[in-house]
Scaffold this active site. Structure first.
Site, short mmCIF file in Angstrom:
data_model
loop_
_atom_site.label_atom_id
_atom_site.label_comp_id
_atom_site.label_asym_id
_atom_site.label_seq_id
_atom_site.Cartn_x
_atom_site.Cartn_y
_atom_site.Cartn_z
N PHE A 124 -12.68 10.29 18.47
CA PHE A 124 -11.77 9.16 18.21
C PHE A 124 -11.47 8.98 16.73
O PHE A 124 -10.50 8.33 16.37
CB PHE A 124 -12.34 7.87 18.80
N LYS A 125 -12.27 9.57 15.87
CA LYS A 125 -12.10 9.31 14.45
C LYS A 125 -10.81 9.90 13.88
O LYS A 125 -10.43 9.61 12.76
CB LYS A 125 -13.30 9.80 13.68
N ASP A 126 -10.12 10.74 14.66
CA ASP A 126 -8.87 11.31 14.18
C ASP A 126 -7.86 10.23 13.79
O ASP A 126 -7.15 10.39 12.80
CB ASP A 126 -8.24 12.20 15.27
#
Ligand SMILES: *Cc1c(COP(=O)(O)O)cnc(C)c1O
Length: 431
Positions: A106-108
């Site tokens: 999710f850190k994208d």
């Protein structure tokens, strides 16, 4: 918009100053001076709005005066350039997949948003080179490396704990080259994070280099994570039930963004902070006492955090009122053994292959829903199971298909520089 340091000893900063500094000179986290509120009418027809339009309305006031409308719209549409599907699991449980971006976690979203903001500020002020210094427990490094790759005027230095990230994670942060360097630290994630924090205060370094952080302490990484919660609400409003979101949490940036989304008006009924045995926050919610610990390694390694940076922002959102906080937020913690059982349970009952972080989120949600059966819950799937291949395949006795975009990364040669302590980092940065 003005940002204040939560330590109250630094001057207020504009958004661009807060982004470039990462952390305030007094070591405090930046927090917006004003929190806007979207009108109720915004949510009445939210289904008919596009995700980028919703995202723009949610975040624009926090960036007011810093990035012009058209530029910000472009940044948002490039940031959200992939799918965010909700997958039903059981009757009143679903999962929101946040791992469809380039590095499968999710850190994208936060990394892409921040990279584009910095890129924009750099264009406006090209004389100033910026070094992004980031500690990773696994997924941040890959997302930041990918998000910043080739952005001119920016050098990225990633610290990761040797032997404590998965093979896929290590490949993602050590194989890109160009403006990305990986430092392999003989220590834990907390050691890496401490070294980063110390470097920010070290004048021998900061007089030579403009350092910034791409951890979720950076407002440009933290705030765009609000988008997930708007996406979830837009998709799940049709169930017409109070919506509960369970967030597998480590540094508490993601859930803190969710609480911020709620603060600006998003009708989420309740949040669940789900952790592994690094359970400082669930413990706080039980006892009212915040006791940082030394982090212990687990199979959900992106959550192995013993002193979550964003906890202080959560307190701030609730005006340091423990009772108000407890009304909105529950916390649960799980062992690796329980996590493996959950992976199996999800797979056997629904056919869905979760990753260990998602499984922790599932457990927290299930425990909360036991006493609130009339609500609809989703847990956030924060990483693709392939990022934790060994654990998932061994636990479920299946083969996980490796997505094509990962195969190339896996075949590249690892390049890293080993360091043992802060002096190692300092030497690298100064020379
Ligand atoms: C970073 C990460 C988390 C924890 O997110 P925080 O914002 O640090 O709480 C959970 N799951 C995965 C897969 C992650 O990469």
């Amino acid at each position: 918009m003005i940002y204040n340091s939560l330590n109250n000893k630094s001057e207020p900063a504009k958004f661009e100053e807060a982004v470039v500094r990462g952390i305030a000179p007094d070591r405090g986290l930046y927090f917006p001076e004003k929190i806007h509120r979207l009108p109720d009418s915004f949510f009445e027809n939210i289904e008919s709005k596009s995700i980028p339009d919703i995202a723009y309305d949610a975040i624009a006031p926090f960036l007011e005066g810093s990035i012009p409308e058209l530029e910000l719209k472009k940044i948002i549409s490039e940031t959200l350039d992939f799918e965010f599907p909700v997958i039903p699991i059981h009757d009143n449980i679903g999962t929101l997949e946040l791992f469809q971006g380039p590095t499968l976690a999710f850190k994208d979203v936060g990394a892409r948003f921040m990279a584009r903001c910095l890129g924009y500020f750099n264009k406006e002020n090209s004389s100033q080179k910026v070094t992004v210094l980031v500690a990773t427990s696994g997924d941040t490094g890959g997302a930041v490396a990918n998000g910043f790759l080739g952005v001119s005027g920016i050098e990225v230095v990633i610290l990761y704990p040797k032997g404590k990230v998965s093979k896929v994670q290590e490949q993602q942060l050590t194989t890109l080259g160009q403006n990305i360097t990986a430092l392999e630290v003989n220590g834990t994630f907390d050691d890496c994070q401490d070294m980063v924090k110390t470097a920010f205060l070290d004048q021998e370094i900061t007089t030579q280099k403009q350092l910034t952080s791409a951890n979720s302490i950076n407002v440009a990484r933290w705030l765009p994570q609000m988008f997930y919660y708007f996406i979830a609400y837009r998709e799940l409003k049709k169930h017409n039930k109070p919506l509960v979101i369970s967030v597998p949490s480590g540094n508490f940036g993601n859930i803190c963004a969710g609480l911020m989304a709620h603060q600006i008006g998003l009708p989420i009924d309740h949040f669940v902070a789900s952790t592994n045995i690094n359970d400082v926050v669930p413990d706080y919610l039980k006892t009212g006492v915040y006791k940082p610990i030394k982090s212990s390694p687990t199979i959900s390694n992106a959550m192995d955090v013993g002193d979550p940076s964003n906890f202080i922002r959560i307190l701030k959102i609730f005006g340091n009122n423990f009772e108000n906080l407890k009304e909105m937020l529950s916390g649960y913690r799980y062992t690796d053994e329980e996590t493996r059982v959950a992976l199996k349970e999800i797979h056997q009952t629904s056919g869905y292959v979760a990753d260990p972080h998602g499984a922790v989120g599932y457990l927290g949600l299930k425990d909360y829903l036991k006493n609130h059966p009339n609500k609809y819950g989703i847990f956030l799937e924060t990483a693709h199971p392939v990022k934790f291949l060994d654990t998932v395949e061994e636990t479920l006795d299946i083969k996980v298909e490796v997505p094509e975009r990962l195969q190339e990364t896996l075949s590249k040669t690892k390049k890293s520089i080993e360091i043992n302590d802060y002096q190692g980092l300092k030497k690298f940065l100064i020379h």
